[in-house]
Structure formats: structure tokens, C-alpha cells
Design a protein around this motif. Structure first.
Motif, mmCIF file in Angstrom:
data_model
loop_
_atom_site.group_PDB
_atom_site.id
_atom_site.type_symbol
_atom_site.label_atom_id
_atom_site.label_comp_id
_atom_site.label_asym_id
_atom_site.label_seq_id
_atom_site.Cartn_x
_atom_site.Cartn_y
_atom_site.Cartn_z
ATOM 1 N N PRO A 158 0.697 -1.354 -0.077
ATOM 2 C CA PRO A 158 -0.480 0.093 0.079
ATOM 3 C C PRO A 158 1.453 1.266 0.138
ATOM 4 O O PRO A 158 2.201 1.526 0.973
ATOM 5 C CB PRO A 158 -0.798 -0.247 1.284
ATOM 6 C CG PRO A 158 0.222 -1.231 2.181
ATOM 7 C CD PRO A 158 0.948 -1.899 1.185
ATOM 8 N N LEU A 159 1.003 1.605 -0.338
ATOM 9 C CA LEU A 159 0.746 3.096 -1.333
ATOM 10 C C LEU A 159 0.916 4.652 -0.102
ATOM 11 O O LEU A 159 1.341 6.020 -0.263
ATOM 12 C CB LEU A 159 2.037 4.158 -2.262
ATOM 13 C CG LEU A 159 2.151 2.853 -3.386
ATOM 14 C CD1 LEU A 159 1.792 3.225 -5.162
ATOM 15 C CD2 LEU A 159 3.690 2.076 -3.015
ATOM 16 N N GLN A 205 10.435 -5.028 6.116
ATOM 17 C CA GLN A 205 10.305 -3.923 7.850
ATOM 18 C C GLN A 205 10.327 -3.487 7.856
ATOM 19 O O GLN A 205 9.903 -1.946 8.759
ATOM 20 C CB GLN A 205 11.477 -5.012 9.005
ATOM 21 C CG GLN A 205 11.247 -7.007 8.751
ATOM 22 C CD GLN A 205 12.953 -6.665 9.772
ATOM 23 O OE1 GLN A 205 14.080 -5.878 9.619
ATOM 24 N NE2 GLN A 205 13.252 -8.422 10.104
ATOM 25 N N GLN A 206 11.017 -2.246 6.817
ATOM 26 C CA GLN A 206 10.301 -1.177 6.660
ATOM 27 C C GLN A 206 9.265 -0.138 6.076
ATOM 28 O O GLN A 206 8.469 0.855 6.005
ATOM 29 C CB GLN A 206 11.656 -0.197 5.809
ATOM 30 C CG GLN A 206 11.548 1.084 5.489
ATOM 31 C CD GLN A 206 13.205 1.235 5.210
ATOM 32 O OE1 GLN A 206 13.814 0.597 4.175
ATOM 33 N NE2 GLN A 206 12.761 2.967 4.650
ATOM 34 N N PHE A 207 7.992 -0.814 5.243
ATOM 35 C CA PHE A 207 7.636 -0.887 4.382
ATOM 36 C C PHE A 207 6.304 -1.763 5.100
ATOM 37 O O PHE A 207 6.798 -3.406 4.480
ATOM 38 C CB PHE A 207 7.231 -0.827 2.515
ATOM 39 C CG PHE A 207 8.327 0.066 2.493
ATOM 40 C CD1 PHE A 207 8.117 1.716 2.529
ATOM 41 C CD2 PHE A 207 10.092 -0.323 2.317
ATOM 42 C CE1 PHE A 207 9.083 2.532 2.111
ATOM 43 C CE2 PHE A 207 10.963 0.512 2.005
ATOM 44 C CZ PHE A 207 10.420 2.382 2.174
ATOM 45 N N SER A 208 5.167 -1.572 5.473
ATOM 46 C CA SER A 208 4.138 -2.315 5.431
ATOM 47 C C SER A 208 3.734 -2.956 3.628
ATOM 48 O O SER A 208 4.084 -2.262 3.072
ATOM 49 C CB SER A 208 2.643 -1.339 5.856
ATOM 50 O OG SER A 208 1.138 -1.718 6.207
ATOM 51 N N ARG A 209 3.184 -4.196 4.285
ATOM 52 C CA ARG A 209 2.718 -4.610 2.982
ATOM 53 C C ARG A 209 1.355 -5.138 2.921
ATOM 54 O O ARG A 209 0.787 -5.679 4.018
ATOM 55 C CB ARG A 209 3.791 -5.298 2.293
ATOM 56 C CG ARG A 209 3.828 -6.917 2.722
ATOM 57 C CD ARG A 209 5.034 -7.786 2.833
ATOM 58 N NE ARG A 209 5.208 -9.027 3.605
ATOM 59 C CZ ARG A 209 5.503 -9.637 5.041
ATOM 60 N NH1 ARG A 209 6.170 -8.449 5.472
ATOM 61 N NH2 ARG A 209 5.257 -10.716 4.626
ATOM 62 N N TYR A 247 -3.071 -5.604 5.876
ATOM 63 C CA TYR A 247 -1.550 -5.445 5.710
ATOM 64 C C TYR A 247 -1.209 -5.379 7.584
ATOM 65 O O TYR A 247 -1.331 -5.738 8.178
ATOM 66 C CB TYR A 247 -1.831 -3.586 6.088
ATOM 67 C CG TYR A 247 -2.621 -2.858 4.760
ATOM 68 C CD1 TYR A 247 -2.901 -3.490 3.335
ATOM 69 C CD2 TYR A 247 -3.468 -1.677 4.849
ATOM 70 C CE1 TYR A 247 -3.902 -3.591 2.531
ATOM 71 C CE2 TYR A 247 -3.374 -1.208 3.462
ATOM 72 C CZ TYR A 247 -3.651 -2.050 2.516
ATOM 73 O OH TYR A 247 -4.721 -0.825 1.318
ATOM 74 N N SER A 248 0.119 -5.732 7.137
ATOM 75 C CA SER A 248 1.135 -5.849 7.691
ATOM 76 C C SER A 248 1.439 -4.055 8.643
ATOM 77 O O SER A 248 1.504 -3.532 8.298
ATOM 78 C CB SER A 248 3.085 -6.722 7.758
ATOM 79 O OG SER A 248 2.644 -5.670 6.341
ATOM 80 N N ILE A 249 1.913 -4.730 10.068
ATOM 81 C CA ILE A 249 2.381 -3.133 10.719
ATOM 82 C C ILE A 249 3.314 -3.018 11.617
ATOM 83 O O ILE A 249 3.855 -4.211 11.597
ATOM 84 C CB ILE A 249 1.327 -3.277 12.462
ATOM 85 C CG1 ILE A 249 -0.780 -3.819 11.141
ATOM 86 C CG2 ILE A 249 1.506 -2.623 12.935
ATOM 87 C CD1 ILE A 249 -1.358 -3.509 12.403
#
Length: 454
Positions: free
Chosen positions: A165-166, A195-199, A220-222
Motif C-alpha cells: 500500500p502506498l 520490515q521498513q514498509f507495510s505490505r 496489511y502488515s503493521i
């Protein structure tokens, strides 16, 4: 066969020097001993004095092309690492992408805004224009923690892919964020980037294995750094105390997302989080959850082995596995070939435990009662007016469309379908498009499920 890649400061003039360069070309890309002698500091003459520059440089030759790169780090060790990264980028993505990536990284570290000529190089993965053409409008808005529209993007690298997600509905800003994520994947690797960006991920709970009965959703991963600030507190359940759910999940970002949504299931609360099978078996001596969910991909002990051990020790305890996938199509691909059939049902993140809600009436999550509720839940989707409409839609498919759909139900890829039926790849895509329209579905998974449940 020799690889035509050499890194040198001077053109080889003797047989021994040339043999040395061939040996370097055949060495692994990450070999530090090869690169140690390849970086150098440029010099220039001013007023009769010879001056050596502070930063290191490297000269790389590949496919009859040679270029000198100015390396950003001042330390030799970091410069060696950057030279290796540039070389790997050239081998995997070509000269233009490597040069563009190097320019963007220099700008990022110098905190200067990118100029138009750098951002608008045609169709390079390291360009904003490339990602702006690949934005996808977010379909599953119920997974978002904040209201509003936004773009997502699929990023592929090294044979793997993920959706991200952007965080914006502005195309230009979304493309810049997509480029930032892609560069992080290339430079740091998938693990660090995730680990740096939610996917965006697909979470599927396997309620039964014969037939395979699944409810799945998109979440979405948190990220650890945002969980406190951006995740609202769960609404209180009408019950004084919810059914206690324990999860076995080794991934930190996925763990936070699972806890977030499990605490929003009506009547449930996630009160135990174990990162391994060994920890789960140890903690169960003192903890007594009402249900356990186990990630199907466990480091060390296999998930089904853990499930068997848990059921042997606690026969009345409901234990289920769940899977994490890049998208919903991967659920079907990973479990294709089951002879007893499939029942896949997409739910919103807040409805994921819907199949066992009926067990509340009996006051305890007894495994036998839970499985009865699961059976009744999935059987309720068969019969009635909706099934008649689906059967009519299936009858409208042509013979060739049915053959393509049969291949899809077996987990065939598009190229394999084309080979199996003796048709072109373009014809396969056309048949799938027509099939989706007739069945009113959007993915091959949904189409395959309607075919199997016909």
C-alpha cells in the motif's frame, strides 16, 4: 563458458594480467577478495601538486562497455560493498538501471531533489514514470486503518513479489513511494524492505482439509514503529470476557497485524503470542487458551507436526493452521490437486472467524462442537437462488472456456494451459477474460472455486 565481466583500473597488457581478470570474472559477485584491489582513489594535478580525492572509485567493464563510478562512502569497507552492489545491479538489470539507481542514491544521500532528466528516464524500474504506469487502485478498503482511497503496487525482484500500500491517492506521490520501496528491495533485500514498509498480504485460515475449507481476507502488515501511533484501540466486546486465542507466528510485522484483527473478531481476544513451536509446547503447560492458530510455515518443526502434538496432548482444544500469501491466487496454487474439493470464502478482516461463531451458544469451544459449526457454515453456501444463477452462468461457458477453467482448477499456469490445449498464450488470456465476465469474478481463484463447486 567465461563471463564477459571484468573490473580493472588499467587495461591488461600481459597474459598473466588477463588471466587474473578472467579469474575475477568467474569468481562470485560478492567475493570481497576480488573487489579489494579494484577500488581506487582518483588524483588530479593543480599548480604542480598532485591531489588525491577523498572518496573511492571503481571501474567496471561488462559487455564491451566500461564506466567509472564514484563511490559515496569514505571508508574502504563500505566502498567495497557499494562497488559489489553496482556490479550486481548491472548483471541483474543492465547498465541503464544500474546507472540510474546510482544517481538516485547519490541524490538521496546528498538530500538534493531529483531533477526531471533523472526521474523521467524511459521505462527503467528506477524511474518514477515506470511505477506510475503500474499503480493499482486499492480494492480491499476494509483492511485499511485510515479512511480514504489509496494506490497499491506490485513489486517484483529476484523471482519474488509483494504488494505494497502506498498511503496516498495522488498518482505522482504514489509513484515516488513505489520507487522508494523498489530501491530499498534492491539495495537492502526483501526482508529488510518488508520490515521498513507495510505490505498487503492475504491471510487464510484452514478450517478443514478434506475438503479444503478456507476463509481468507486481505490485511496489511503493521510495522513495529507505527503500531502505537496508528492502530486504534479495539472496540470492547459485548461479552465480559472473550474466547482466548493463541497464535504461533515468528514474523513481527505479521504478528502485530494478526493480534490487531483477532481482537476485533466478535467475542474473541488474542492473549498469547508464541514465536515458535517449541515455545508453544512449553507455554501450554501453564497457559490455557480456548483456541490456537498456527502459521503453516514454521521454522524448525513443521506446522502439521506441531498440530498433531497439540491435539495429542489436548484433544478437546481446537487447533487450526493459517497461511500468509502474496495474493489470493497463491492459496489455490499452493494447495491444488486435492481430490475432495475446495471451499474458499472471502471475508472482511473482521469476519475471519465467522465459521465458529455458532459454537458460542454451547458455552465452550469444544473441538467436536466447533467442527460441527464449521461443517454447517460451509454447507450453507450451497443451494438456493444464488447457486442456480451460478449454474446458469457456468452453462453459458463455451467448451474451450470450460477446458481452460478445468486446467486453472488443477493449478496450471497460463503457459502450461497453452501447452496442454495447443493454443497460444494470448488465446488463453482471452478465454480467461471472457470466463471472468460470465462468472462475474475477478481472479482465477474465484473462477476455479465456482467451477469446482458447480
Amino acid at each position: 563458458m567465461l563471463r564477459e565481466t571484468t573490473m580493472s583500473k588499467l587495461r591488461p597488457s600481459t597474459f598473466s594480467e588477463e588471466a587474473s581478470l578472467i579469474q575475477k570474472a568467474e569468481a562470485p559477485v560478492g567475493s570481497g577478495r576480488i573487489w579489494h584491489g579494484q577500488i581506487f582513489k582518483n588524483t588530479f594535478t593543480r599548480n604542480g601538486r598532485r591531489i588525491k580525492l577523498k572518496h573511492w572509485s571503481v571501474k567496471i567493464q561488462h559487455q564491451r562497455r566500461r564506466r567509472t563510478f564514484s563511490l559515496l562512502p569514505s571508508s574502504r569497507a563500505q566502498a567495497l560493498k557499494e562497488a559489489q552492489e553496482i556490479h550486481r545491479m548491472i548483471l541483474e538489470h543492465g547498465w541503464e538501471t544500474a546507472i540510474h539507481f546510482h544517481q538516485l542514491r547519490k541524490l538521496a544521500r546528498s538530500k538534493q531533489p531529483p531533477t526531471g532528466d533523472i526521474l523521467e528516464q524511459p521505462m527503467s524500474k528506477a524511474s518514477q514514470a515506470y511505477w506510475q504506469q503500474r499503480l493499482i487502485e486499492c480494492k480491499y478498503t476494509e483492511a485499511k486503518l485510515t479512511p480514504g482511497r489509496e494506490w497499491t503496487v506490485r513489486i517484483e525482484h529476484g523471482g519474488n513479489y509483494h504488494y505494497f500500500p502506498l498511503g496516498t491517492d495522488d498518482r505522482a506521490a504514489a509513484a515516488i513511494q513505489a520507487l522508494k520501496i523498489y530501491l530499498a528491495v534492491v539495495e537492502k533485500g526483501w526482508k529488510a524492505a518488508c520490515q521498513q514498509f507495510s505490505r498487503e498480504i492475504t491471510l487464510a485460515i484452514f478450517w478443514a482439509v478434506s475438503p479444503v475449507a478456507v476463509t481468507y481476507t486481505t490485511i496489511y502488515s503493521i510495522l513495529e514503529k507505527t503500531k502505537q501511533a496508528d492502530t486504534p484501540a479495539p472496540a470492547r466486546s459485548a461479552r465480559k470476557k472473550g474466547w482466548r486465542v493463541a497464535i504461533v507466528e515468528p514474523d513481527g510485522g505479521l504478528k502485530e497485524a494478526l493480534v490487531f484483527w483477532l481482537n476485533r473478531q466478535p467475542g474473541f481476544e488474542c492473549n498469547e503470542i508464541w514465536i515458535s513451536a517449541e515455545e508453544a509446547l512449553s507455554r501450554l503447560e501453564h497457559r490455557h487458551p480456548d483456541m490456537i492458530l498456527v502459521n503453516r510455515l514454521q521454522p524448525g518443526m513443521r506446522a502439521m507436526e506441531l498440530v498433531d502434538k497439540l491435539k495429542a496432548r489436548f484433544p478437546q482444544l481446537p487447533v487450526f493452521t493459517y497461511g500468509i500469501y502474496e495474493d489470493s491466487d497463491q492459496i489455490f496454487i499452493r494447495v491444488s490437486g486435492v481430490r475432495t474439493g475446495y471451499i474458499f470464502k472471502r471475508r472482511t478482516p473482521g469476519e475471519l472467524l465467522e465459521p465458529i461463531l455458532g459454537a458460542f451458544k454451547h458455552g465452550a469451544l469444544d473441538s467436536k462442537e466447533v467442527f460441527t459449526q464449521i461443517k454447517n457454515y460451509f454447507q450453507s453456501f450451497f443451494g438456493g437462488e444464488s447457486s442456480e444463477k451460478e449454474n446458469l452462468a457456468m452453462a453459458n461457458l463455451t467448451d474451450r472456456e470450460l477446458k481452460v477453467l478445468n486446467c486453472v482448477s488443477k493449478g496450471y499456469l497460463d503457459k502450461e494451459i497453452a501447452h496442454e490445449l495447443g493454443i497460444s498464450l494470448w488465446t488463453v488470456h482471452n478465454h480467461l477474460k471472457n470466463t471472468y465476465e460470465k462468472l462475474n469474478v475477478h481472479t482465477r481463484t474465484e473462477a476455479a472455486l465456482k467451477y469446482l463447486q458447480k
